[in-house]
Design a protein around this motif. Sequence first.
Motif, PDB file in Angstrom:
ATOM      1  N   TRP A 236      40.039  43.313  49.542  1.00 39.71           N
ATOM      2  CA  TRP A 236      40.636  42.773  48.319  1.00 39.71           C
ATOM      3  C   TRP A 236      40.604  43.796  47.179  1.00 39.71           C
ATOM      4  CZ3 TRP A 236      38.440  41.235  43.488  1.00 39.71           C
ATOM      5  CH2 TRP A 236      39.293  40.494  42.674  1.00 39.71           C
ATOM      6  N   LEU A 237      39.500  44.527  47.064  1.00 37.31           N
ATOM      7  CA  LEU A 237      39.398  45.530  46.000  1.00 37.31           C
ATOM      8  C   LEU A 237      40.460  46.617  46.153  1.00 37.31           C
ATOM      9  CD1 LEU A 237      35.518  46.018  45.678  1.00 37.31           C
ATOM     10  CD2 LEU A 237      37.044  44.914  44.029  1.00 37.31           C
ATOM     11  N   GLU A 238      40.755  46.971  47.398  1.00 35.31           N
ATOM     12  CA  GLU A 238      41.815  47.961  47.596  1.00 35.31           C
ATOM     13  C   GLU A 238      43.154  47.405  47.118  1.00 35.31           C
ATOM     14  OE1 GLU A 238      43.475  50.909  51.091  1.00 35.31           O
ATOM     15  OE2 GLU A 238      43.427  48.756  51.469  1.00 35.31           O
ATOM     16  N   LYS A 239      43.402  46.138  47.371  1.00 31.42           N
ATOM     17  CA  LYS A 239      44.656  45.526  46.904  1.00 31.42           C
ATOM     18  C   LYS A 239      44.699  45.498  45.381  1.00 31.42           C
ATOM     19  CE  LYS A 239      45.544  41.050  47.457  1.00 31.42           C
ATOM     20  NZ  LYS A 239      45.951  39.745  48.049  1.00 31.42           N
ATOM     21  N   VAL A 240      43.568  45.164  44.750  1.00 30.58           N
ATOM     22  CA  VAL A 240      43.488  45.181  43.289  1.00 30.58           C
ATOM     23  C   VAL A 240      43.765  46.583  42.764  1.00 30.58           C
ATOM     24  CG1 VAL A 240      41.911  44.939  41.331  1.00 30.58           C
ATOM     25  CG2 VAL A 240      41.903  43.228  43.155  1.00 30.58           C
ATOM     26  N   GLN A 244      46.870  46.744  40.644  1.00 27.70           N
ATOM     27  CA  GLN A 244      46.333  46.554  39.290  1.00 27.70           C
ATOM     28  C   GLN A 244      46.457  45.100  38.838  1.00 27.70           C
ATOM     29  OE1 GLN A 244      44.844  49.235  37.186  1.00 27.70           O
ATOM     30  NE2 GLN A 244      44.639  49.751  39.339  1.00 27.70           N
ATOM     31  N   LYS A 245      46.165  44.217  39.783  1.00 28.33           N
ATOM     32  CA  LYS A 245      46.252  42.791  39.474  1.00 28.33           C
ATOM     33  C   LYS A 245      45.178  42.056  40.274  1.00 28.33           C
ATOM     34  CE  LYS A 245      50.384  41.150  39.135  1.00 28.33           C
ATOM     35  NZ  LYS A 245      51.720  40.616  39.504  1.00 28.33           N
ATOM     36  N   LYS A 263      25.854  40.530  37.807  1.00 28.71           N
ATOM     37  CA  LYS A 263      25.876  41.845  37.157  1.00 28.71           C
ATOM     38  C   LYS A 263      26.607  42.864  38.027  1.00 28.71           C
ATOM     39  CE  LYS A 263      21.702  41.975  34.270  1.00 28.71           C
ATOM     40  NZ  LYS A 263      20.428  42.716  34.058  1.00 28.71           N
ATOM     41  N   GLU A 264      26.280  42.873  39.319  1.00 29.27           N
ATOM     42  CA  GLU A 264      26.925  43.822  40.242  1.00 29.27           C
ATOM     43  C   GLU A 264      28.421  43.562  40.330  1.00 29.27           C
ATOM     44  OE1 GLU A 264      23.189  44.658  43.335  1.00 29.27           O
ATOM     45  OE2 GLU A 264      24.531  42.943  43.649  1.00 29.27           O
ATOM     46  N   TRP A 265      28.800  42.295  40.353  1.00 25.81           N
ATOM     47  CA  TRP A 265      30.212  41.940  40.460  1.00 25.81           C
ATOM     48  C   TRP A 265      30.975  42.368  39.206  1.00 25.81           C
ATOM     49  CZ3 TRP A 265      33.829  41.628  43.607  1.00 25.81           C
ATOM     50  CH2 TRP A 265      34.953  40.809  43.472  1.00 25.81           C
ATOM     51  N   ILE A 266      30.344  42.201  38.042  1.00 24.42           N
ATOM     52  CA  ILE A 266      30.961  42.647  36.788  1.00 24.42           C
ATOM     53  C   ILE A 266      31.210  44.157  36.831  1.00 24.42           C
ATOM     54  CG2 ILE A 266      30.507  43.022  34.315  1.00 24.42           C
ATOM     55  CD1 ILE A 266      29.078  40.289  34.326  1.00 24.42           C
ATOM     56  N   LEU A 267      30.218  44.903  37.287  1.00 24.72           N
ATOM     57  CA  LEU A 267      30.348  46.360  37.368  1.00 24.72           C
ATOM     58  C   LEU A 267      31.460  46.776  38.326  1.00 24.72           C
ATOM     59  CD1 LEU A 267      26.600  47.496  37.503  1.00 24.72           C
ATOM     60  CD2 LEU A 267      28.165  47.714  35.582  1.00 24.72           C
ATOM     61  N   ILE A 268      31.530  46.103  39.465  1.00 26.97           N
ATOM     62  CA  ILE A 268      32.538  46.445  40.479  1.00 26.97           C
ATOM     63  C   ILE A 268      33.942  46.171  39.948  1.00 26.97           C
ATOM     64  CG2 ILE A 268      33.456  45.711  42.720  1.00 26.97           C
ATOM     65  CD1 ILE A 268      30.452  45.374  43.559  1.00 26.97           C
ATOM     66  N   LEU A 269      34.149  45.021  39.327  1.00 25.20           N
ATOM     67  CA  LEU A 269      35.468  44.714  38.759  1.00 25.20           C
ATOM     68  C   LEU A 269      35.846  45.719  37.676  1.00 25.20           C
ATOM     69  CD1 LEU A 269      35.296  40.815  38.438  1.00 25.20           C
ATOM     70  CD2 LEU A 269      36.609  42.149  40.113  1.00 25.20           C
ATOM     71  N   VAL A 274      39.523  46.038  36.125  1.00 25.84           N
ATOM     72  CA  VAL A 274      39.702  44.611  35.870  1.00 25.84           C
ATOM     73  C   VAL A 274      38.704  44.231  34.786  1.00 25.84           C
ATOM     74  CG1 VAL A 274      39.521  42.285  36.821  1.00 25.84           C
ATOM     75  CG2 VAL A 274      40.407  44.162  38.238  1.00 25.84           C
ATOM     76  N   ASN A 275      39.188  43.647  33.701  1.00 24.65           N
ATOM     77  CA  ASN A 275      38.310  43.278  32.594  1.00 24.65           C
ATOM     78  C   ASN A 275      37.545  42.003  32.953  1.00 24.65           C
ATOM     79  OD1 ASN A 275      37.085  42.491  30.219  1.00 24.65           O
ATOM     80  ND2 ASN A 275      38.845  42.940  28.930  1.00 24.65           N
ATOM     81  N   PRO A 276      36.273  42.143  33.355  1.00 21.19           N
ATOM     82  CA  PRO A 276      35.523  40.941  33.777  1.00 21.19           C
ATOM     83  C   PRO A 276      35.287  39.965  32.642  1.00 21.19           C
ATOM     84  CG  PRO A 276      34.060  42.851  33.601  1.00 21.19           C
ATOM     85  CD  PRO A 276      35.443  43.362  33.404  1.00 21.19           C
ATOM     86  N   PHE A 277      35.345  40.451  31.399  1.00 21.38           N
ATOM     87  CA  PHE A 277      35.063  39.590  30.252  1.00 21.38           C
ATOM     88  C   PHE A 277      36.286  38.767  29.850  1.00 21.38           C
ATOM     89  CE2 PHE A 277      32.674  43.569  30.129  1.00 21.38           C
ATOM     90  CZ  PHE A 277      31.424  43.052  30.446  1.00 21.38           C
ATOM     91  N   GLN A 278      37.413  39.097  30.467  1.00 27.44           N
ATOM     92  CA  GLN A 278      38.612  38.269  30.302  1.00 27.44           C
ATOM     93  C   GLN A 278      38.766  37.285  31.451  1.00 27.44           C
ATOM     94  OE1 GLN A 278      40.646  38.012  27.862  1.00 27.44           O
ATOM     95  NE2 GLN A 278      40.819  39.905  26.704  1.00 27.44           N
TER      96      GLN A 278
END
Length: 473
Positions: A236-240, A244-245, A263-269, A274-278
């Motif tokens: 999935w990350l490769e598709k993102v 860029q979506k 925390k790890e997921w926020i860093l990865i996004l 990908v803005n994790p805070f949005q």
Amino acid sequence: MSNELLLSTEISIKDKKKTFIGKVVRTAIMANTKVMQVRTADAEDYYLVYYRKSFIFGDNLNNVTEGSFIDKAFQEGIVFESAHPMLSILIPKQAITIPNRSKLFPQLQTHFSPQEIAYIATTLDSFFEKAALSKLIEQIYFDHKRNGKFMKAFQILQILSEFMPQLKSANERMSSLEFSSYHDFYHSSNLPAILKKDPLYVQLYCFKNRNNPDAYIFLENILKSNESYIEMIVLWLEKVRRFQKAEEIDSYTRIARKFLTMKEWILILAEEKVNPFQVLPEAKAIIEEIIMAGNYEEAATFLLKFMNDLPVTYDSILKKLWENVDAEFVGSHLDHFISILQRQGNEENHKQSEAQVYQLIVSMLKGYDLKTVYDKLQPLQKVLPHSLIFRKLSKMAKMLEDPDRMMELGDYFAEFKQYDPAIDCYSWEMELKPQDPDPVWKIFKMYQQKGMATEAAAYQKVFAQLKEIQESV
């Protein structure tokens, strides 16, 4: 993401009689296989090959041969470089021991099917002669054929033909009459039908063609049914990364949380832009927890990349960060903190910033000369146009070229705890006015502040002498 939040990328390797720690430089995912490049303290590069979750083999390689499996993995696979937080998730936590070459394939027979061993052999052409690997795969083919397992024999032929396309005998066997029905099956059947007979082939096929939407979905379903959650996230990350979506963010967050902290997921996004805070409602609570623990720099580091694109609900968090982060940290990320001040938006908030601006200037003057600090802080001065601290800094910058104002400049340096530049200014004044006790007294005070008692005592003595002469006149 910023280096402050990078997770560990170290791995322990035992090779023969030596054990050492290396840092994983990058990792490539190729369907069921993973290749890690590990750099040692001696700048040697080890390449480690994994199949599914098992370490297979590795060795020190000076160069990766063009066209080898390892080369293809980093060209055609899903690659994570050293700065990517996903890398640490892909690194097995246990130490690895590189097996004896001569015992490798006999050992593999106890853990993997003949078809898997044939495929694994194709991943090791950087460590073994390709002809020897080809001979091993052929032997597996002949064993199946002698035992009347023609479907399995054909599966091995497909692996051999892909590995050695120039091998005439393999291509001739594949197109021979005895294998024509199996050849037709693979070319006319749909993927679900082939999956029942040959799951390895289907996974390799779908991964190779993962840019095709149908193959992608089929591979995704295979991974889901196998509970291969890490591999699902990788895909999935490769598709993102490609589009860029971040579609299906909620469902993939649920998958990620099976093996990742928030925390790890926020860093990865964030690493995938990908803005994790949005997109993650939970992200704000994580940042608030970090702030509650008093870890302001850590909280700021999470937010830095998205400082200009945070929801308005983060304004109170940004205010706390500006008021509490260390001045040295602000100086290292000045552009981002200018954005914080611009969001604050009114002069009352700016007035509360004087103490922080003062600490910022003190911190920066430790590493830069006055002119450089003045230039670097110009954008911040525009945000805080009425700052008294900045006015002092501006005066100091103008005094640099005015020898008649060295005493005043020295006083400003002293105010900003820059004792050596202050001493230089007072020394200049002392040379111009050798009978004046004032600059001597100030040099004495500076050495006191520096904790240099001997030098302070010497200037105190000179001051006393000059004061005595002055009073006797």
